[in-house]
Design a protein around this motif. Structure first.
Motif, PDB file in Angstrom:
ATOM      1  N   GLU A 145      10.888   9.377  -2.514  1.00  0.00           N
ATOM      2  CA  GLU A 145      10.135   9.103  -3.735  1.00  0.00           C
ATOM      3  C   GLU A 145       9.331   7.835  -3.538  1.00  0.00           C
ATOM      4  O   GLU A 145       9.783   6.909  -2.856  1.00  0.00           O
ATOM      5  N   VAL A 146       8.153   7.782  -4.136  1.00  0.00           N
ATOM      6  CA  VAL A 146       7.354   6.558  -4.122  1.00  0.00           C
ATOM      7  C   VAL A 146       6.725   6.386  -5.497  1.00  0.00           C
ATOM      8  O   VAL A 146       6.335   7.366  -6.135  1.00  0.00           O
ATOM      9  N   GLU A 147       6.680   5.136  -5.944  1.00  0.00           N
ATOM     10  CA  GLU A 147       6.105   4.829  -7.250  1.00  0.00           C
ATOM     11  C   GLU A 147       5.193   3.621  -7.105  1.00  0.00           C
ATOM     12  O   GLU A 147       5.574   2.615  -6.492  1.00  0.00           O
ATOM     13  N   GLN A 148       4.003   3.736  -7.632  1.00  0.00           N
ATOM     14  CA  GLN A 148       3.078   2.602  -7.632  1.00  0.00           C
ATOM     15  C   GLN A 148       3.347   1.784  -8.888  1.00  0.00           C
ATOM     16  O   GLN A 148       3.203   2.270 -10.004  1.00  0.00           O
ATOM     17  N   GLU A 149       3.752   0.530  -8.702  1.00  0.00           N
ATOM     18  CA  GLU A 149       4.088  -0.339  -9.825  1.00  0.00           C
ATOM     19  C   GLU A 149       3.006  -1.371 -10.106  1.00  0.00           C
ATOM     20  O   GLU A 149       3.151  -2.187 -10.998  1.00  0.00           O
ATOM     21  N   HIS A 165       0.857  -1.189   0.000  1.00  0.00           N
ATOM     22  CA  HIS A 165       0.000   0.000   0.000  1.00  0.00           C
ATOM     23  C   HIS A 165       0.896   1.243   0.000  1.00  0.00           C
ATOM     24  O   HIS A 165       2.082   1.154   0.246  1.00  0.00           O
ATOM     25  N   ASP A 166       0.303   2.378  -0.273  1.00  0.00           N
ATOM     26  CA  ASP A 166       1.044   3.635  -0.288  1.00  0.00           C
ATOM     27  C   ASP A 166       1.620   3.883   1.112  1.00  0.00           C
ATOM     28  O   ASP A 166       0.871   3.946   2.089  1.00  0.00           O
ATOM     29  N   PRO A 167       2.944   4.032   1.229  1.00  0.00           N
ATOM     30  CA  PRO A 167       3.557   4.199   2.549  1.00  0.00           C
ATOM     31  C   PRO A 167       3.552   5.641   3.061  1.00  0.00           C
ATOM     32  O   PRO A 167       4.431   6.034   3.808  1.00  0.00           O
ATOM     33  N   GLN A 168       2.559   6.424   2.691  1.00  0.00           N
ATOM     34  CA  GLN A 168       2.513   7.820   3.121  1.00  0.00           C
ATOM     35  C   GLN A 168       2.531   7.973   4.651  1.00  0.00           C
ATOM     36  O   GLN A 168       3.226   8.858   5.156  1.00  0.00           O
ATOM     37  N   PRO A 169       1.818   7.146   5.433  1.00  0.00           N
ATOM     38  CA  PRO A 169       1.926   7.281   6.892  1.00  0.00           C
ATOM     39  C   PRO A 169       3.358   7.078   7.402  1.00  0.00           C
ATOM     40  O   PRO A 169       3.786   7.751   8.338  1.00  0.00           O
ATOM     41  N   LEU A 170       4.095   6.166   6.765  1.00  0.00           N
ATOM     42  CA  LEU A 170       5.494   5.951   7.131  1.00  0.00           C
ATOM     43  C   LEU A 170       6.315   7.206   6.846  1.00  0.00           C
ATOM     44  O   LEU A 170       7.162   7.597   7.648  1.00  0.00           O
ATOM     45  N   TYR A 171       6.059   7.850   5.720  1.00  0.00           N
ATOM     46  CA  TYR A 171       6.760   9.087   5.381  1.00  0.00           C
ATOM     47  C   TYR A 171       6.560  10.123   6.491  1.00  0.00           C
ATOM     48  O   TYR A 171       7.522  10.726   6.968  1.00  0.00           O
ATOM     49  N   TYR A 172       5.309  10.334   6.908  1.00  0.00           N
ATOM     50  CA  TYR A 172       5.028  11.328   7.954  1.00  0.00           C
ATOM     51  C   TYR A 172       5.692  10.947   9.275  1.00  0.00           C
ATOM     52  O   TYR A 172       6.213  11.802   9.994  1.00  0.00           O
ATOM     53  N   VAL A 176       6.792   1.063  -4.394  1.00  0.00           N
ATOM     54  CA  VAL A 176       8.227   1.078  -4.134  1.00  0.00           C
ATOM     55  C   VAL A 176       8.594   2.496  -3.693  1.00  0.00           C
ATOM     56  O   VAL A 176       8.369   3.459  -4.410  1.00  0.00           O
ATOM     57  N   ALA A 177       9.154   2.579  -2.484  1.00  0.00           N
ATOM     58  CA  ALA A 177       9.505   3.878  -1.912  1.00  0.00           C
ATOM     59  C   ALA A 177      11.002   3.933  -1.632  1.00  0.00           C
ATOM     60  O   ALA A 177      11.603   2.954  -1.162  1.00  0.00           O
ATOM     61  N   ASN A 178      11.592   5.074  -1.916  1.00  0.00           N
ATOM     62  CA  ASN A 178      12.993   5.334  -1.651  1.00  0.00           C
ATOM     63  C   ASN A 178      13.086   6.252  -0.440  1.00  0.00           C
ATOM     64  O   ASN A 178      12.553   7.367  -0.452  1.00  0.00           O
ATOM     65  N   LEU A 179      13.741   5.768   0.605  1.00  0.00           N
ATOM     66  CA  LEU A 179      13.880   6.525   1.855  1.00  0.00           C
ATOM     67  C   LEU A 179      15.358   6.885   2.032  1.00  0.00           C
ATOM     68  O   LEU A 179      16.159   6.091   2.529  1.00  0.00           O
ATOM     69  N   PRO A 180      15.774   8.085   1.615  1.00  0.00           N
ATOM     70  CA  PRO A 180      17.179   8.461   1.695  1.00  0.00           C
ATOM     71  C   PRO A 180      17.579   8.983   3.075  1.00  0.00           C
ATOM     72  O   PRO A 180      16.781   9.603   3.781  1.00  0.00           O
ATOM     73  N   LYS A 181      18.815   8.706   3.410  1.00  0.00           N
ATOM     74  CA  LYS A 181      19.401   9.203   4.651  1.00  0.00           C
ATOM     75  C   LYS A 181      20.331  10.351   4.296  1.00  0.00           C
ATOM     76  O   LYS A 181      21.145  10.250   3.371  1.00  0.00           O
ATOM     77  N   GLU A 182      20.193  11.457   4.996  1.00  0.00           N
ATOM     78  CA  GLU A 182      21.005  12.644   4.690  1.00  0.00           C
ATOM     79  C   GLU A 182      22.481  12.321   4.828  1.00  0.00           C
ATOM     80  O   GLU A 182      22.893  11.544   5.683  1.00  0.00           O
TER      81      GLU A 182
END
Length: 76
Positions: A59-63, A37-44, A69-75
């Motif tokens: 970034e998130v892309e619905q495939e 599912h869309d990981p928007q709650p995880l983003y917040y 598929v979401a990309n969670l970058p670390k600064e």
């Protein structure tokens, strides 16, 4: 880049596993998650709780209907 497919992890355990994998990254690396599912709650959650999370690089892309598929970058 590290990839974690969380679709087979029980939902109650997913965020803990994602946080563990994210914290294991070196600065400048990214965690890619595959979710059902869309990981928007995880983003917040990450934006509010993890200072090292690069919100601008997220970034998130619905495939497919159950493949996000979401990309969670670390600064750096």
């Amino acid at each position: 880049m590290t990839t974690l497919d969380v679709r087979e992890i029980p939902p109650v355990n997913r965020h803990d596993r994602i946080h563990e994998a994210f914290h294991a990254l070196d600065p400048g690396e990214s965690l890619t998650i595959v979710n059902d599912h869309d990981p928007q709650p995880l983003y917040y959650e990450m934006a509010a709780e993890i200072p090292e999370f690069d919100e601008d690089g997220y970034e998130v892309e619905q495939e497919g209907p159950e493949r996000f598929v979401a990309n969670l970058p670390k600064e750096a």
